[in-house]
Design a protein around this motif. Sequence first.
Motif, PDB file in Angstrom:
ATOM      1  N   ASP A  17       0.804  -1.222   0.000  1.00  0.00           N
ATOM      2  CA  ASP A  17       0.000   0.000   0.000  1.00  0.00           C
ATOM      3  C   ASP A  17       0.840   1.278   0.000  1.00  0.00           C
ATOM      4  OD1 ASP A  17      -2.267  -1.557   0.057  1.00  0.00           O
ATOM      5  OD2 ASP A  17      -2.469  -1.486   2.239  1.00  0.00           O
ATOM      6  N   ALA A  18       2.115   1.179   0.331  1.00  0.00           N
ATOM      7  CA  ALA A  18       2.959   2.368   0.445  1.00  0.00           C
ATOM      8  C   ALA A  18       3.170   3.012  -0.926  1.00  0.00           C
ATOM      9  CB  ALA A  18       4.307   1.993   1.050  1.00  0.00           C
ATOM     10  N   ASP A  19       2.979   4.306  -0.982  1.00  0.00           N
ATOM     11  CA  ASP A  19       3.127   5.040  -2.234  1.00  0.00           C
ATOM     12  C   ASP A  19       4.320   5.977  -2.100  1.00  0.00           C
ATOM     13  OD1 ASP A  19       2.959   6.439  -4.573  1.00  0.00           O
ATOM     14  OD2 ASP A  19       0.949   7.248  -4.223  1.00  0.00           O
ATOM     15  N   LEU A  20       5.487   5.513  -2.518  1.00  0.00           N
ATOM     16  CA  LEU A  20       6.697   6.318  -2.402  1.00  0.00           C
ATOM     17  C   LEU A  20       6.722   7.479  -3.389  1.00  0.00           C
ATOM     18  CD1 LEU A  20       9.411   3.556  -1.826  1.00  0.00           C
ATOM     19  CD2 LEU A  20       8.557   5.213  -0.171  1.00  0.00           C
ATOM     20  N   PHE A  21       5.783   7.494  -4.325  1.00  0.00           N
ATOM     21  CA  PHE A  21       5.694   8.610  -5.278  1.00  0.00           C
ATOM     22  C   PHE A  21       4.863   9.763  -4.719  1.00  0.00           C
ATOM     23  CE2 PHE A  21       4.407  10.721  -9.277  1.00  0.00           C
ATOM     24  CZ  PHE A  21       5.643  10.814  -9.900  1.00  0.00           C
ATOM     25  N   ASP A  22       4.200   9.547  -3.593  1.00  0.00           N
ATOM     26  CA  ASP A  22       3.306  10.536  -2.997  1.00  0.00           C
ATOM     27  C   ASP A  22       4.083  11.415  -2.025  1.00  0.00           C
ATOM     28  OD1 ASP A  22       1.311  12.032  -1.855  1.00  0.00           O
ATOM     29  OD2 ASP A  22       0.266  10.334  -0.937  1.00  0.00           O
ATOM     30  N   PRO A  23       4.241  12.715  -2.295  1.00  0.00           N
ATOM     31  CA  PRO A  23       4.979  13.584  -1.372  1.00  0.00           C
ATOM     32  C   PRO A  23       4.388  13.589   0.038  1.00  0.00           C
ATOM     33  CG  PRO A  23       4.597  14.703  -3.458  1.00  0.00           C
ATOM     34  CD  PRO A  23       3.773  13.450  -3.490  1.00  0.00           C
ATOM     35  N   ALA A  24       3.060  13.459   0.139  1.00  0.00           N
ATOM     36  CA  ALA A  24       2.420  13.491   1.456  1.00  0.00           C
ATOM     37  C   ALA A  24       2.844  12.298   2.306  1.00  0.00           C
ATOM     38  CB  ALA A  24       0.902  13.516   1.301  1.00  0.00           C
ATOM     39  N   PHE A  25       3.096  11.147   1.682  1.00  0.00           N
ATOM     40  CA  PHE A  25       3.534   9.985   2.450  1.00  0.00           C
ATOM     41  C   PHE A  25       4.852  10.261   3.166  1.00  0.00           C
ATOM     42  CE2 PHE A  25       6.293   6.226   2.628  1.00  0.00           C
ATOM     43  CZ  PHE A  25       5.577   5.468   3.544  1.00  0.00           C
ATOM     44  N   HIS A  26       5.745  10.980   2.519  1.00  0.00           N
ATOM     45  CA  HIS A  26       7.051  11.249   3.106  1.00  0.00           C
ATOM     46  C   HIS A  26       6.962  12.253   4.252  1.00  0.00           C
ATOM     47  CE1 HIS A  26       9.288   8.981   0.061  1.00  0.00           C
ATOM     48  NE2 HIS A  26       8.330   9.384  -0.771  1.00  0.00           N
ATOM     49  N   ALA A  27       5.868  12.986   4.341  1.00  0.00           N
ATOM     50  CA  ALA A  27       5.668  13.919   5.449  1.00  0.00           C
ATOM     51  C   ALA A  27       4.896  13.289   6.594  1.00  0.00           C
ATOM     52  CB  ALA A  27       4.930  15.166   4.958  1.00  0.00           C
ATOM     53  N   ALA A  28       3.908  12.458   6.282  1.00  0.00           N
ATOM     54  CA  ALA A  28       3.021  11.929   7.320  1.00  0.00           C
ATOM     55  C   ALA A  28       3.263  10.461   7.630  1.00  0.00           C
ATOM     56  CB  ALA A  28       1.559  12.118   6.891  1.00  0.00           C
ATOM     57  N   GLY A  29       3.857   9.715   6.695  1.00  0.00           N
ATOM     58  CA  GLY A  29       4.106   8.302   6.896  1.00  0.00           C
ATOM     59  C   GLY A  29       5.483   8.044   7.471  1.00  0.00           C
ATOM     60  N   ASP A  30       5.920   6.818   7.385  1.00  0.00           N
ATOM     61  CA  ASP A  30       7.250   6.461   7.875  1.00  0.00           C
ATOM     62  C   ASP A  30       7.994   5.702   6.784  1.00  0.00           C
ATOM     63  OD1 ASP A  30       9.526   5.794   9.188  1.00  0.00           O
ATOM     64  OD2 ASP A  30       8.583   4.606  10.764  1.00  0.00           O
ATOM     65  N   PRO A  31       8.670   6.401   5.904  1.00  0.00           N
ATOM     66  CA  PRO A  31       9.381   5.709   4.825  1.00  0.00           C
ATOM     67  C   PRO A  31      10.473   4.779   5.332  1.00  0.00           C
ATOM     68  CG  PRO A  31       9.987   8.025   4.898  1.00  0.00           C
ATOM     69  CD  PRO A  31       8.826   7.870   5.812  1.00  0.00           C
ATOM     70  N   HIS A  32      11.046   5.078   6.506  1.00  0.00           N
ATOM     71  CA  HIS A  32      12.107   4.215   7.022  1.00  0.00           C
ATOM     72  C   HIS A  32      11.601   2.804   7.278  1.00  0.00           C
ATOM     73  CE1 HIS A  32      15.467   6.972   7.310  1.00  0.00           C
ATOM     74  NE2 HIS A  32      14.635   7.898   7.748  1.00  0.00           N
ATOM     75  N   ALA A  33      10.385   2.667   7.773  1.00  0.00           N
ATOM     76  CA  ALA A  33       9.817   1.334   7.989  1.00  0.00           C
ATOM     77  C   ALA A  33       9.623   0.609   6.666  1.00  0.00           C
ATOM     78  CB  ALA A  33       8.488   1.448   8.731  1.00  0.00           C
ATOM     79  N   VAL A  34       9.156   1.326   5.653  1.00  0.00           N
ATOM     80  CA  VAL A  34       8.947   0.739   4.324  1.00  0.00           C
ATOM     81  C   VAL A  34      10.290   0.363   3.710  1.00  0.00           C
ATOM     82  CG1 VAL A  34       8.121   1.219   1.991  1.00  0.00           C
ATOM     83  CG2 VAL A  34       6.768   1.946   3.972  1.00  0.00           C
ATOM     84  N   TRP A  35      11.265   1.249   3.808  1.00  0.00           N
ATOM     85  CA  TRP A  35      12.582   0.964   3.244  1.00  0.00           C
ATOM     86  C   TRP A  35      13.222  -0.248   3.910  1.00  0.00           C
ATOM     87  CZ3 TRP A  35      14.183   6.758   3.737  1.00  0.00           C
ATOM     88  CH2 TRP A  35      13.655   7.483   2.664  1.00  0.00           C
ATOM     89  N   ALA A  36      13.062  -0.368   5.227  1.00  0.00           N
ATOM     90  CA  ALA A  36      13.652  -1.514   5.926  1.00  0.00           C
ATOM     91  C   ALA A  36      13.084  -2.827   5.388  1.00  0.00           C
ATOM     92  CB  ALA A  36      13.389  -1.393   7.430  1.00  0.00           C
ATOM     93  N   ARG A  37      11.775  -2.852   5.145  1.00  0.00           N
ATOM     94  CA  ARG A  37      11.152  -4.054   4.587  1.00  0.00           C
ATOM     95  C   ARG A  37      11.641  -4.305   3.159  1.00  0.00           C
ATOM     96  NH1 ARG A  37       7.031  -7.629   6.162  1.00  0.00           N
ATOM     97  NH2 ARG A  37       7.034  -9.250   4.584  1.00  0.00           N
ATOM     98  N   MET A  38      11.782  -3.231   2.396  1.00  0.00           N
ATOM     99  CA  MET A  38      12.282  -3.389   1.031  1.00  0.00           C
ATOM    100  C   MET A  38      13.702  -3.922   1.026  1.00  0.00           C
ATOM    101  SD  MET A  38      10.843  -0.065  -1.047  1.00  0.00           S
ATOM    102  CE  MET A  38       9.093   0.114  -1.432  1.00  0.00           C
ATOM    103  N   ARG A  39      14.561  -3.380   1.882  1.00  0.00           N
ATOM    104  CA  ARG A  39      15.942  -3.874   1.916  1.00  0.00           C
ATOM    105  C   ARG A  39      15.976  -5.363   2.227  1.00  0.00           C
ATOM    106  NH1 ARG A  39      16.796   0.848   4.934  1.00  0.00           N
ATOM    107  NH2 ARG A  39      16.989  -0.337   6.883  1.00  0.00           N
ATOM    108  N   ALA A  40      15.092  -5.792   3.127  1.00  0.00           N
ATOM    109  CA  ALA A  40      15.098  -7.193   3.551  1.00  0.00           C
ATOM    110  C   ALA A  40      14.475  -8.120   2.516  1.00  0.00           C
ATOM    111  CB  ALA A  40      14.355  -7.320   4.884  1.00  0.00           C
TER     112      ALA A  40
END
Length: 414
Positions: A17-40
Motif C-alpha cells: 500500500d505504500a506510495d513512495l511517489f506521494d509527497p504526502a507519504f514522506h511527510a506523514a508516513g514512515d518511509p524508514h519502515a517501508v525501506w527496511a522491509r524493502m531492503r530485507a
Amino acid sequence: MRITAGCTPASAADLADADLFDPAFHAAGDPHAVWARMRADAPLHRQVLSDGRAFTSVTRYADACRVLGDHRAFTSERGSILTQLGHDDISAGQMLVSTDPPRHGELRRPLNGKLTARALADWEGRIRQAVTHFLAPARDGGVWDVAQRAYDLPMTVAGALMGVPESDWDDLVRWTAMAAAPDDETFRVGTSGAATLAIAHHQLFEFFAQTLRTRRTEGPGENLIGHLMTMDAGGAKLSDAEVIYNCYSLLLGANATTPHTVSGTLLALSENEDQLRKAAEDPALIPGLVEEGLRWTSPASSFLRYAVEDTELSGGRVPAGEAVAVWIGSANRDEDVFTDPYRFDLLRADNRHIAFGHGPHYCLGATLARVTFRILFEEFLAGFRSVEPAGPPQHLKSVFIAGMTSLPVVTAPR
C-alpha cells in the motif's frame, strides 16, 4: 521526510500500500519502515502509478552505489529527479546533474577548483558571520523556529559566491524552495504543485537570463556566475543556456538540502543529549558530528536514473529502459553497512554515508557544505548547552528532499 530514531519494519500489506511517489507519504508516513522491509525482502521494488508510469526502488547501499556510480548502465540524462518520471529532461547534456560523462566531467572540472577547501579558506570568516546571524534569535532563551530560519542560511554564502545582489536573496530562497518541494503547502502557489514548479522555474531561469544579459554588457565579475560565463568546457565556452541551467543547478544544490541537515541534526541532538554533551566537551568530535548528521538526515532523499541495458543488482535484473529511484535515506540506514543504523552516534567509525551522492555526480558543493556545518556546530556548541523542541516538527512534503518546514525549539545559552 520523517527522521525516526527507531524503525519497525512494515508488514507485507503496508509495503503493497505504500506510495513512495506521494509527497504526502514522506511527510506523514514512515518511509524508514517501508525501506527496511524493502531492503530485507524487496530490494528491487516496482511501483506502477495509476497513469501507467512505473519505477523500481533501490534501497540497499551496494545497489545505490552501483546505480549512481555506473553511468554506462544507468544514465542521468533522461531525468535525475523522481518527479520527472516519464518526461524528457530538456537540460540533458547541458546541466551538470542531467549530464553523463564525458560531458559531465568537461562541465565539472573547471568548477572544482573554485570549491576546494583551499579556495574556500578565505570564506570561513563570512560563513562564521552568517552562522552568528542565524543563531541570533536563540540567545534570548525564547522559542525560535530553527527549520524556518535555516532556509535563509545557505543563501548568505551561495549568494555571495555567485555574486548575486543581497536584495535578490529572499526571492531566490523562495523560488528554490518552491522548485524543491512544490507540493508542500508552505511553498505551493494556489492548489497545484505542477503550477508552483512551473512558476519557480520561470522565475529562476528568467532571473539568471537577465543576470547573464547584464553581465554580458557590464562584465562577468569574479564569482561563480562570471566563471561559468568565461570558462572552457571541452575546448569551448558554455552557451547561454548552459550557463543558465548550471546557475540554477548550483543554487538549487545549495539552498534545497543544507537547511535540512542543520535542523535535522539539531533535532537529533535534542533527542540524544549524551551526543551533544560529548561534542561540547571535545570540539575535535565536531567533524564526526557533521558526518553523522549528514547520514542521519540524508536531505537529498532520492535520485532518478534510467537503465541503459539489462543490469543485475542484488535483488534481480533491472531491464533496459526502466526508471530507477535510489533512496539515499534507506542506503544510509543499511544494516549491512552501518552498525545499529537507527542510533545517532557521532563516534561512528567508517561512516561511509552517501548523503552527497556517489560516483560522477558526487555533490560539487560537498566541501562548502561541510565547512558550513562545522562552523555552525562549533558556534552552537560553544554558545549553548542544550536544545529542546518547543512544538512538533512539520515534515516536508517532497519525494526529492527530506526535511522539515518547521521545528520550534528552545536553546539554553551557556
